[in-house]
Write a protein that holds these residues in place. Structure first.
Motif, PDB file in Angstrom:
ATOM      1  N   TYR A 115       0.835  -1.203   0.000  1.00 51.99           N
ATOM      2  CA  TYR A 115       0.000   0.000   0.000  1.00 51.99           C
ATOM      3  C   TYR A 115       0.870   1.253   0.000  1.00 51.99           C
ATOM      4  N   SER A 116       0.359   2.289  -0.627  1.00 50.42           N
ATOM      5  CA  SER A 116       0.980   3.608  -0.555  1.00 50.42           C
ATOM      6  C   SER A 116       0.610   4.234   0.779  1.00 50.42           C
ATOM      7  N   VAL A 117       1.561   4.930   1.383  1.00 52.69           N
ATOM      8  CA  VAL A 117       1.294   5.670   2.610  1.00 52.69           C
ATOM      9  C   VAL A 117       1.707   7.118   2.391  1.00 52.69           C
ATOM     10  N   LEU A 118       0.987   8.018   3.003  1.00 56.49           N
ATOM     11  CA  LEU A 118       1.297   9.445   2.915  1.00 56.49           C
ATOM     12  C   LEU A 118       1.771   9.928   4.272  1.00 56.49           C
ATOM     13  N   LEU A 119       2.936  10.539   4.329  1.00 60.91           N
ATOM     14  CA  LEU A 119       3.476  11.107   5.559  1.00 60.91           C
ATOM     15  C   LEU A 119       3.335  12.616   5.477  1.00 60.91           C
ATOM     16  N   THR A 120       2.576  13.176   6.399  1.00 59.84           N
ATOM     17  CA  THR A 120       2.358  14.613   6.432  1.00 59.84           C
ATOM     18  C   THR A 120       3.092  15.203   7.625  1.00 59.84           C
ATOM     19  N   PRO A 121       4.085  16.074   7.395  1.00 60.84           N
ATOM     20  CA  PRO A 121       4.789  16.698   8.519  1.00 60.84           C
ATOM     21  C   PRO A 121       3.823  17.557   9.332  1.00 60.84           C
ATOM     22  N   GLU A 122       3.920  17.467  10.642  1.00 61.69           N
ATOM     23  CA  GLU A 122       3.060  18.242  11.526  1.00 61.69           C
ATOM     24  C   GLU A 122       3.816  19.454  12.061  1.00 61.69           C
ATOM     25  N   PRO A 123       3.143  20.586  12.246  1.00 60.92           N
ATOM     26  CA  PRO A 123       3.822  21.804  12.717  1.00 60.92           C
ATOM     27  C   PRO A 123       4.552  21.611  14.051  1.00 60.92           C
ATOM     28  N   GLU A 124       3.999  20.793  14.921  1.00 58.15           N
ATOM     29  CA  GLU A 124       4.614  20.568  16.231  1.00 58.15           C
ATOM     30  C   GLU A 124       5.699  19.500  16.187  1.00 58.15           C
ATOM     31  N   GLY A 125       5.903  18.916  15.010  1.00 57.33           N
ATOM     32  CA  GLY A 125       6.904  17.873  14.828  1.00 57.33           C
ATOM     33  C   GLY A 125       6.253  16.532  14.579  1.00 57.33           C
ATOM     34  N   GLY A 126       7.000  15.642  14.030  1.00 58.84           N
ATOM     35  CA  GLY A 126       6.485  14.308  13.733  1.00 58.84           C
ATOM     36  C   GLY A 126       5.687  14.282  12.448  1.00 58.84           C
ATOM     37  N   TYR A 127       5.092  13.106  12.184  1.00 60.51           N
ATOM     38  CA  TYR A 127       4.393  12.878  10.921  1.00 60.51           C
ATOM     39  C   TYR A 127       3.091  12.132  11.153  1.00 60.51           C
ATOM     40  N   THR A 128       2.028  12.617  10.551  1.00 56.67           N
ATOM     41  CA  THR A 128       0.773  11.878  10.503  1.00 56.67           C
ATOM     42  C   THR A 128       0.829  11.006   9.265  1.00 56.67           C
ATOM     43  N   VAL A 129       0.425   9.749   9.424  1.00 58.78           N
ATOM     44  CA  VAL A 129       0.471   8.789   8.322  1.00 58.78           C
ATOM     45  C   VAL A 129      -0.953   8.380   7.963  1.00 58.78           C
ATOM     46  N   THR A 130      -1.274   8.449   6.683  1.00 56.80           N
ATOM     47  CA  THR A 130      -2.555   7.960   6.189  1.00 56.80           C
ATOM     48  C   THR A 130      -2.298   6.967   5.062  1.00 56.80           C
TER      49      THR A 130
END
Length: 83
Positions: A8-23
């Protein structure tokens, strides 16, 4: 019995407070977070496995992604035409 392998493809979105949300676009219920890219990908694998296990347990369809999406980052600097 041979175990099925899913990709599966995953999307990593950088978060302003740090880290990454993954969908995971093919599995809308699969969302997670990691402090680093490595952590985010580790948790992505875990949430994908859990999502598939839940879908198997409830008889839901397991989406198959035939051509995982490719992504790239594009930077632009548009010129304001309307001032």
């Amino acid at each position: 019995m041979k175990q099925r392998v899913y990709t599966y493809s995953v999307l990593l979105t950088p978060e302003p407070e740090g880290g990454y949300t993954v969908t995971v676009p093919a599995l809308p219920e699969a969302i997670t977070y990691g402090e680093t890219v490595d952590d985010a990908l580790k948790y992505a694998r875990e949430v994908i496995e859990l999502s598939i296990q839940c879908r198997l347990a409830t008889g839901e369809e397991i989406p198959v992604e035939f051509s995982p999406m490719a992504t790239s980052i594009v930077t632009v600097s548009p010129v304001a035409q309307y001032a």
